[in-house]
Design an enzyme around this catalytic site. Structure first.
Site, PDB file in Angstrom:
ATOM      1  N   PRO A 154       8.519  -6.221   1.331  1.00 33.50           N
ATOM      2  CA  PRO A 154       9.780  -6.601   0.683  1.00 33.50           C
ATOM      3  C   PRO A 154       9.539  -6.737  -0.813  1.00 33.50           C
ATOM      4  CG  PRO A 154       8.880  -8.473   1.874  1.00 33.50           C
ATOM      5  CD  PRO A 154       7.920  -7.338   2.087  1.00 33.50           C
TER       6      PRO A 154
ATOM      7  N   ASP B  97       5.375  -8.622  -4.077  1.00 39.79           N
ATOM      8  CA  ASP B  97       5.667  -8.790  -2.643  1.00 39.79           C
ATOM      9  C   ASP B  97       6.351 -10.144  -2.453  1.00 39.79           C
ATOM     10  OD1 ASP B  97       5.544  -9.290   0.101  1.00 39.79           O
ATOM     11  OD2 ASP B  97       3.611  -8.262   0.340  1.00 39.79           O
ATOM     12  N   HIS B  98       7.601 -10.090  -2.044  1.00 41.20           N
ATOM     13  CA  HIS B  98       8.395 -11.323  -1.952  1.00 41.20           C
ATOM     14  C   HIS B  98       7.916 -12.243  -0.836  1.00 41.20           C
ATOM     15  CE1 HIS B  98      11.503 -13.908  -3.089  1.00 41.20           C
ATOM     16  NE2 HIS B  98      12.476 -13.046  -3.298  1.00 41.20           N
ATOM     17  N   ARG B  99       7.059 -11.760   0.044  1.00 42.96           N
ATOM     18  CA  ARG B  99       6.506 -12.654   1.079  1.00 42.96           C
ATOM     19  C   ARG B  99       5.508 -13.615   0.471  1.00 42.96           C
ATOM     20  NH1 ARG B  99       4.307  -8.101   5.020  1.00 42.96           N
ATOM     21  NH2 ARG B  99       3.623  -7.379   2.969  1.00 42.96           N
TER      22      ARG B  99
END
Ligand code: CAO
Length: 452
Positions: free
Chosen positions: A250, A424-426
């Site tokens: 993401p 990376d939005h995680r």
């Protein structure tokens, strides 16, 4: 048993629309008002429902066909054919008594406007089936809210829209919702209903449940002369990696500008002083050093995901994308934190040459904890680089240019470097990404900060 021809009803202002989806197949039992096909104009998509119940005996259209009011859609057959629940203007077919095909041109089945990009009048001659223009599908078919372009996008990806949670106004589904759903499915966090059923049936979990539609197969030779060339080995390998990284991460990109006026002046004067040494210092070497400082300040950018844990790396190996005749390669400057700008410049030159000559060893291409992709020597303003998994961020850099910058009193000409940080939005939040870019900009603006 009666047969009934179902035709495209009055579809308002459109002369011709394209069939973009077949929602039934031969042998299907359909209820009255059930959607048969989806058609799309340049302004809206609509579902054409059946005015009658019955079993689909024949489908009269195929994908891509142009249809208009009165075009045949399907032929229905069955006991119930002719029993439309909605009041219809057409003569009620005598189902049992009429073995012959009963043609009902202009059957007043209301096309259901899925969504409208522009005000579109979808005339419906059956009052009971007509639905308000602003909430069309939800009322008639309990379908999710989404614009035609989002529906098209979801169809292309094979995403079941009714399983996607909308984040827009009144639960409207956006492109981002469809992308997020796809990523969740790819990462295994979510299963589609169909995928779950398939996996249950097959005992498998190989992602086949994604149910993507096949890649379009086009005979390009029909349109003009062509030449077919195999992809290089590097392109094949990097393509598979890029695809996985693009789909599974993401990723978000933050863009910013750094004022490198003073740094560029320093770089130019350094190169003049060192002309005889043969070592040319490039902006990328400074960027590597500046990134190391930012990675030290924001350690999650120098990490990798391992299940539910983060691996924080205490080494600073910086990969840099190199354009080679065979495709993209990413050599790695190891321990960049322990090296000076000169040494980094020398190593970069050697590694870039090896990359172009196809002579990089596996060790020279592995172990990066962060990557920089510089298009500065070529051009452009901003781009969205793809993260080099299992890293969690990548910095894209484009060509610097003189820009008028407000200094509080006047616009002054400054050399600005466009930065594009994908993360990376995680692992990383937007605020941290913005801070990373701001800090990077401060260092590039005044390189003495690296020493702090
Ligand atoms: N702004 C303005 N000018 C820049 C610049 C920037 N950000 N970065 C480099 N330049 C200038 C250099 O100063 C040099 O100018 P001079 O010849 O006048 O000194 C010129 O552009 C060429 O630089 P370079 O690209 O050869 O050197 P580099 O250190 O910046 O880059 C390398 C080396 C290997 C990264 C580069 O050659 C390369 O391959 N870039 C492409 C990377 C790529 O393909 N990324 C995309 C990945 S996604 O597909």
């Amino acid at each position: 048993m009666a047969s009934i021809d179902i035709f495209v009803p009055d579809i308002g202002d459109f002369d011709e629309v394209t069939v973009i989806e077949l929602m039934v197949k031969v042998g299907d039992t359909v209820k009255a008002d059930q959607s048969l096909i989806t058609v799309e104009s340049d302004k809206a998509s609509m579902e054409i429902p059946s005015s009658h119940a019955g079993v689909v005996k024949e489908i009269k259209v195929k994908l891509g066909d142009k249809v208009k009011q009165g075009s045949p859609v399907v032929v229905l057959e069955g006991e119930g054919a002719g029993a439309a629940p909605a009041p219809v203007a057409a003569p009620a077919p005598a189902a049992a008594a009429a073995p012959a095909t009963v043609s009902v041109p202009n059957v007043p089945a209301a096309p259901v406007a899925i969504a409208q990009a522009a005000p579109v009048s979808v005339a419906a001659s059956a009052p009971a089936a007509a639905v308000p223009a602003h909430e069309p599908t939800a009322l008639a078919l309990n379908l999710p809210h989404a614009s035609p372009s989002v529906r098209k996008f979801a169809r292309e990806l094979g995403v079941p829209l009714n399983e996607v949670k909308g984040s827009g106004l009144k639960g409207r589904i956006t492109d981002a919702d469809v992308q997020a759903f796809t990523r969740s499915v790819m990462s295994g966090a979510v299963q589609t209903v169909a995928g779950a059923a398939q996996n249950k049936a097959t005992g498998g979990g190989d992602g086949a449940g994604l149910g993507l539609i096949p890649w379009p197969k086009v005979d390009f030779a029909k349109f003009g002369p062509i030449e077919r060339k195999e992809l290089s080995r590097i392109k094949k390998i990097s393509g598979a990696n890029l695809l996985r990284n693009a789909i599974m991460i993401p990723a978000v990109t933050n863009h910013d500008d750094a004022d490198i006026t003073d740094l560029e002046a320093f770089r130019v004067s350094t190169n003049k002083e060192n002309e005889k040494s043969g070592v040319k210092v490039t902006m990328l070497a400074f960027l590597i050093k500046a990134c190391v400082a930012a990675l030290k300040k924001f350690p999650e950018f120098n990490s990798s995901l391992d299940g539910d844990a983060l691996i924080y790396k205490q080494f600073y190996h910086i990969g840099f994308a190199a354009d080679t005749p065979n495709g993209l390669m990413v050599p790695v400057i190891k321990d960049a934190d322990k090296k000076g700008i000169m040494q980094i410049s020398v190593e970069m030159g050697e590694l870039a040459k090896k990359a172009r000559d196809g002579k990089l060893s596996p060790a020279e291409m592995t172990g990066a904890s962060f990557t920089i992709s510089s298009l500065g020597g070529i051009g452009g303003r901003y781009f969205t680089p793809i993260i080099n998994a299992p890293e969690v961020a990548i910095l894209g850099v484009c060509k610097s240019s003189m820009q008028p910058v407000w200094d509080g009193k006047a616009f002054v000409p400054r050399l600005m470097l466009p930065l594009s940080l994908t993360w990376d939005h995680r692992v990383i939040d937007g605020a941290a990404a913005a801070r990373f870019n701001v800090y990077l900009g401060q260092i590039l603006g005044d390189f003495r900060r690296v020493l702090l």
